[in-house]
Motif scaffolding. Structure first.
Motif, short mmCIF file in Angstrom:
data_model
loop_
_atom_site.label_atom_id
_atom_site.label_comp_id
_atom_site.label_asym_id
_atom_site.label_seq_id
_atom_site.Cartn_x
_atom_site.Cartn_y
_atom_site.Cartn_z
N TRP A 20 15.74 22.50 89.46
CA TRP A 20 14.43 21.93 89.79
C TRP A 20 13.32 22.95 89.53
O TRP A 20 12.28 22.61 88.98
CB TRP A 20 14.40 21.46 91.25
CG TRP A 20 13.13 20.74 91.57
CD1 TRP A 20 12.07 21.19 92.28
CD2 TRP A 20 12.77 19.42 91.13
NE1 TRP A 20 11.08 20.24 92.33
CE2 TRP A 20 11.49 19.15 91.62
CE3 TRP A 20 13.41 18.46 90.36
CZ2 TRP A 20 10.84 17.95 91.37
CZ3 TRP A 20 12.76 17.26 90.11
CH2 TRP A 20 11.49 17.03 90.62
N PHE A 21 13.54 24.20 89.91
CA PHE A 21 12.56 25.26 89.66
C PHE A 21 12.30 25.40 88.16
O PHE A 21 11.15 25.50 87.73
CB PHE A 21 13.06 26.58 90.24
CG PHE A 21 12.11 27.72 90.05
CD1 PHE A 21 11.02 27.89 90.90
CD2 PHE A 21 12.30 28.63 89.02
CE1 PHE A 21 10.14 28.94 90.71
CE2 PHE A 21 11.43 29.68 88.83
CZ PHE A 21 10.34 29.84 89.67
N ILE A 23 12.70 23.12 85.84
CA ILE A 23 11.98 21.93 85.38
C ILE A 23 10.50 22.05 85.72
O ILE A 23 9.62 21.76 84.89
CB ILE A 23 12.60 20.65 85.98
CG1 ILE A 23 13.99 20.41 85.39
CG2 ILE A 23 11.69 19.45 85.76
CD1 ILE A 23 14.78 19.31 86.10
N GLU A 24 10.21 22.47 86.94
CA GLU A 24 8.81 22.62 87.36
C GLU A 24 8.08 23.68 86.53
O GLU A 24 6.92 23.51 86.17
CB GLU A 24 8.73 22.95 88.85
CG GLU A 24 9.13 21.79 89.75
CD GLU A 24 8.25 20.56 89.54
OE1 GLU A 24 7.01 20.71 89.58
OE2 GLU A 24 8.80 19.47 89.30
N ARG A 25 8.75 24.79 86.23
CA ARG A 25 8.11 25.83 85.40
C ARG A 25 7.86 25.29 83.99
O ARG A 25 6.84 25.61 83.38
CB ARG A 25 8.98 27.09 85.31
CG ARG A 25 9.18 27.83 86.62
CD ARG A 25 7.92 28.36 87.34
NE ARG A 25 7.05 27.40 87.94
CZ ARG A 25 7.23 26.75 89.13
NH1 ARG A 25 8.28 26.98 89.84
NH2 ARG A 25 6.33 25.91 89.58
N LYS A 27 7.18 22.20 83.24
CA LYS A 27 5.99 21.35 83.37
C LYS A 27 4.72 22.19 83.42
O LYS A 27 3.72 21.87 82.79
CB LYS A 27 6.07 20.51 84.65
CG LYS A 27 6.96 19.32 84.57
CD LYS A 27 6.84 18.55 85.88
CE LYS A 27 7.93 17.53 86.03
NZ LYS A 27 7.88 16.88 87.36
N ASP A 28 4.76 23.28 84.21
CA ASP A 28 3.59 24.17 84.32
C ASP A 28 3.18 24.73 82.98
O ASP A 28 2.00 25.00 82.74
CB ASP A 28 3.89 25.33 85.28
CG ASP A 28 4.05 24.89 86.73
OD1 ASP A 28 3.68 23.75 87.07
OD2 ASP A 28 4.56 25.72 87.52
N LYS A 29 4.14 24.93 82.10
CA LYS A 29 3.86 25.48 80.77
C LYS A 29 3.47 24.39 79.77
O LYS A 29 3.30 24.65 78.59
CB LYS A 29 5.05 26.28 80.27
CG LYS A 29 5.29 27.52 81.12
CD LYS A 29 6.19 28.49 80.41
CE LYS A 29 6.37 29.74 81.22
NZ LYS A 29 5.25 30.63 81.17
N SER A 32 6.84 18.84 77.53
CA SER A 32 7.03 17.42 77.84
C SER A 32 8.50 17.03 77.95
O SER A 32 8.82 15.95 78.43
CB SER A 32 6.34 16.54 76.80
OG SER A 32 6.89 16.80 75.52
N PHE A 71 18.79 14.45 88.61
CA PHE A 71 17.48 14.76 88.05
C PHE A 71 16.91 13.59 87.23
O PHE A 71 15.92 13.75 86.54
CB PHE A 71 17.55 16.04 87.21
CG PHE A 71 18.03 17.20 88.02
CD1 PHE A 71 17.15 17.87 88.86
CD2 PHE A 71 19.35 17.60 87.98
CE1 PHE A 71 17.60 18.94 89.64
CE2 PHE A 71 19.81 18.65 88.75
CZ PHE A 71 18.92 19.32 89.58
#
Length: 112
Positions: A20-21, A23-25, A27-29, A32, A71
């Motif tokens: 999850w971490f 995936i979130e990073r 997204k932050d970058k 897509s 996920f």
């Protein structure tokens, strides 16, 4: 994200938290897409052929599929290429073996 191994002394949910971490990073970058890598499931002719010739067909990968389903992925079929059918099946069998029966984890303190 392809090769992850779990240890028995990790707190419950550690592997999910790591993915999850990541995936979130991503997204932050601004990415897509994010790949959870491949898993073996389904009823493709190649998998049936590999299962027929494998000595490890009793090993189950339902846990890997269940983990990845947590996920909500969009599943996409993958393809394999090789110079001929025999080499393609041998290559797929090798990948299948590593996913279904990976080598044991060796920790640094075990070798000391």
């Amino acid at each position: 994200m392809d090769i992850m191994r779990n240890c028995s002394n990790l707190p419950a949910g550690t592997m999910h938290a790591l993915v999850w971490f990541a995936i979130e990073r991503a997204k932050d970058k601004g990415l897509s897409t994010f790949s959870l890598a491949s898993t073996i499931f389904g009823e493709s002719p190649a998998l049936k052929a590999i299962d027929r010739f494998s000595l490890r067909s009793s090993v189950n990968t339902d846990g890997l599929e269940q983990f990845k389903r947590a996920f909500a992925p969009r599943w996409h079929p993958l393809y394999a290429a090789a110079p001929n059918k025999a080499e393609r099946y041998l290559g797929l069998w090798d990948v299948w073996q590593e996913v279904r029966d990976p080598p044991p984890i060796q920790h640094q303190n075990e070798n000391a």
